[in-house]
Design an enzyme around this catalytic site. Structure first.
Site, mmCIF file in Angstrom:
data_model
loop_
_atom_site.group_PDB
_atom_site.id
_atom_site.type_symbol
_atom_site.label_atom_id
_atom_site.label_comp_id
_atom_site.label_asym_id
_atom_site.label_seq_id
_atom_site.Cartn_x
_atom_site.Cartn_y
_atom_site.Cartn_z
ATOM 1 N N CYS A 119 0.801 -1.224 0.000
ATOM 2 C CA CYS A 119 0.000 0.000 0.000
ATOM 3 C C CYS A 119 0.835 1.276 0.000
ATOM 4 O O CYS A 119 2.053 1.240 -0.085
ATOM 5 C CB CYS A 119 -1.005 -0.044 1.138
ATOM 6 S SG CYS A 119 -2.328 -1.229 0.790
ATOM 7 N N GLU A 440 -3.505 13.712 2.863
ATOM 8 C CA GLU A 440 -4.282 13.593 1.633
ATOM 9 C C GLU A 440 -5.663 14.192 1.852
ATOM 10 O O GLU A 440 -6.238 14.048 2.931
ATOM 11 C CB GLU A 440 -4.435 12.125 1.223
ATOM 12 C CG GLU A 440 -3.156 11.512 0.708
ATOM 13 C CD GLU A 440 -3.338 10.081 0.228
ATOM 14 O OE1 GLU A 440 -2.426 9.579 -0.425
ATOM 15 O OE2 GLU A 440 -4.402 9.487 0.515
ATOM 16 N N SER A 466 -5.244 12.001 -2.572
ATOM 17 C CA SER A 466 -5.260 10.568 -2.844
ATOM 18 C C SER A 466 -5.170 10.366 -4.343
ATOM 19 O O SER A 466 -5.600 11.217 -5.134
ATOM 20 C CB SER A 466 -6.555 9.958 -2.324
ATOM 21 O OG SER A 466 -6.831 8.735 -2.959
#
Length: 558
Positions: A119, A440, A466
């Protein structure tokens, strides 16, 4: 072998005693020691399947003639951390990950590494460590999630969970549909289904040459992913014998190829931060200007979510990264990869199985690449926008500033329907230092889309977005507000111009007015005064240099 330092000679009797305490055999002491840095976590969907991948990596290492040692590294789920103070830890965790891998590998004199990651910040942190330590390393990424399903419609996490909140508050969907979306958007393990930061970085790891071919797109649920894990383990002892090092793989040409692929498939804007940081650790000079130079010459060939309607599974079944490399073969440098094949060989072997998912150079989605770098009086040191996710209608946008000093203030105003069409939302003091941690802004951008404002309102921030953000949203504005950048000097009603085709981000104020405001500006007090984030705030550098910790920058430069 490096590991001889801890296992050879009379003086290392105590060390061998401890190693025997782990269950190692005498014969295994003669094998190369391979560290398997696993970011397994039971709270991160992209990482919950890693226990099985660890087993396949172990088997591969043993089959290849090495001896594996698994150790853990931190993992944060950006989606769960989003929209609250938890997101302050996401980008800073990248440095913790790099430092953790360095500490374990160096303290135990490991001969090589397998980095099991997936991730958003874990993959770049792992690559930073690989470049810094510079011992034979292969990265195994755990793979993307399958799309969700609801009444015959495919779902993705960002569009069908985050944007659904705005749609609900607008009255477009009811509570029952919202509940169905939240239960079906993420059907199981894997990284989120579009070209958000996790999948973008996983794919670019393959392009850099640090993971085996097909690794970036192979689905988390697939047997193919297990085979890649096994083959990576099997390959690492060979890589140790060959002494093929990360800095010989991650050259300037490798980074430029990665930028080109990033532009061709419209990846996350966060890759700018991460590629700059990884390049620095690899001793490669890279600048924001180079991103834009390559982007202007690279057509946009793949259009996954958030900008398009395709998913990672579509790219996988269309041929994956080797197929996209095949389209770009003439642009690529001849250079090595961890597989033993050159990137050119991988590109030649790549096959495109769907010409709509991976378009040809003469039939692109857009003539330019997915990202653009803007500069001007509001961003003298640069800003980043994912232009492939911006409608042509609003690639040039003029409006009056609406100022907010935090993400929370902005979200409240959006949901209370206090934002007017034609306004430019400015979220400041959310940069690397001011946030701290450069949060973000998916919650406000998704809310704007969900409430139908994505083509009538723009958003600027010294924070970041994001990979799932779409619309005229410009981030990474540098210098940031916390150091007195122009974004800190703005007032409600100031006229702002966004011109993506011309790469301009301007405020309609004279230098004299800006200088006067700067003289009267006072630095806000730190939002966090203790712990890791306080230290991070003091040490972090600007976004235009990858938000790297200053202490390492100063030491390396001297």
């Amino acid at each position: 072998m490096r590991s001889d330092l801890i296992k050879k000679g009379v003086e290392r009797t105590p060390h061998r005693a401890l190693l025997y305490g782990t269950g190692i055999t005498k014969r295994a002491l003669n094998k190369p020691f391979v560290g398997v840095a696993s970011s397994f976590s039971e709270i991160v969907p992209g990482h919950v399947g890693m226990r099985e991948l660890e087993r396949f990596i172990e088997r591969g290492v043993e089959a290849g003639g090495g001896y594996p040692f698994i150790f853990g590294i931190p993992a944060i789920c950006d989606g769960i951390a989003m929209g609250h103070s938890g997101m302050k830890y996401s980008l800073p965790s990248r440095e913790l990950i790099a430092d953790s891998i360095e500490a374990v590998a160096e303290a135990h004199s490991l001969d090589g590494l397998i980095l099991l990651t997936n991730c958003d910040k874990i993959t770049p942190g792992a690559l930073m460590a690989a470049a810094r330590i510079n011992i034979p390393t292969i990265v195994v990424t755990a793979g993307p999630m399958l799309s969700g399903r609801l009444r015959g419609r495919r779902l993705s996490y960002v569009r069908d969970a985050y944007e659904a909140v705005g749609r609900f508050k607008k009255g477009e969907i009811n509570k029952e549909e919202l509940r169905c979306l939240e239960e079906e958007a993420c059907p199981g393990m894997g990284s989120c289904q579009g070209l958000y930061t996790a999948n973008t970085m996983d794919c670019l790891t393959e392009v850099l040459g640090m993971s085996l071919p097909q690794s970036g797109c192979a689905l988390a649920i697939s047997a193919k992913k297990k085979r890649i894990a096994y083959e990576s383990g099997e390959r690492i002892p060979e890589l140790i014998k060959e002494n093929l090092l990360p800095r010989e793989i991650m050259t300037r040409q490798a980074f430029e190829d990665a930028i080109r692929v990033d532009m061709a498939f419209g990846g996350s804007s966060n890759t700018v931060l991460h590629l700059l940081a990884i390049a620095y650790e690899a001793g490669v000079k890279l600048s924001l200007d180079r991103f834009d130079e390559i982007g202007k010459k690279t057509p946009h060939l793949v259009n996954l979510r958030p900008g398009g309607d395709y998913f990672m599974e579509d790219l996988e079944w269309a041929g994956g990264i080797p197929a996209l490399l095949n389209r770009l073969e003439n642009f690529l440098a001849h250079r090595p990869t961890v597989s033993g094949k050159s990137i050119k060989e991988i590109a030649r072997e790549g096959k495109v199985f769907d010409v709509e998912i991976i378009r040809s150079l003469d039939n692109p989605y857009h003539k330019e690449g997915g990202l653009a770098i803007l500069t001007g009086s509001l961003a003298p040191q640069g800003a980043v926008v994912k232009q492939s996710a911006v409608s042509d209608k609003v690639k040039k946008f003029e409006g009056k500033a609406r100022i907010f000093n935090s993400e929370e203030e902005t979200i409240k105003a959006i949901y209370e329907k206090k934002i007017k069409e034609g306004e430019v939302i400015v979220i400041r003091y959310e940069g690397p230092r001011g946030g701290p941690g450069m949060r973000e802004m998916l919650s406000p951008t998704a809310a704007l889309v969900g409430m139908g404002l994505s083509e009538s309102v723009a958003l600027l921030t010294d924070g970041r977005f994001s990979g799932g953000t779409r619309g005229p949203c410009i981030g990474h504005i540098c210098p940031e507000g916390a150091v007195g950048g122009p974004i800190a000097l703005l007032k409600d009603g100031d006229e702002i111009l966004i011109d993506i085709p011309e790469r301009k981000l301007e405020v309609n104020l004279s230098k004299e007015v800006l200088n006067e405001r700067k003289r009267n500006w006072r630095r806000p007090s730190p939002k966090v005064k203790e712990g890791y984030l306080a230290r991070y705030s003091e040490l972090v550098g600007p976004a235009s240099e990858g938000a790297i910790l200053k202490s390492s920058l100063v030491a390396r430069r001297s």
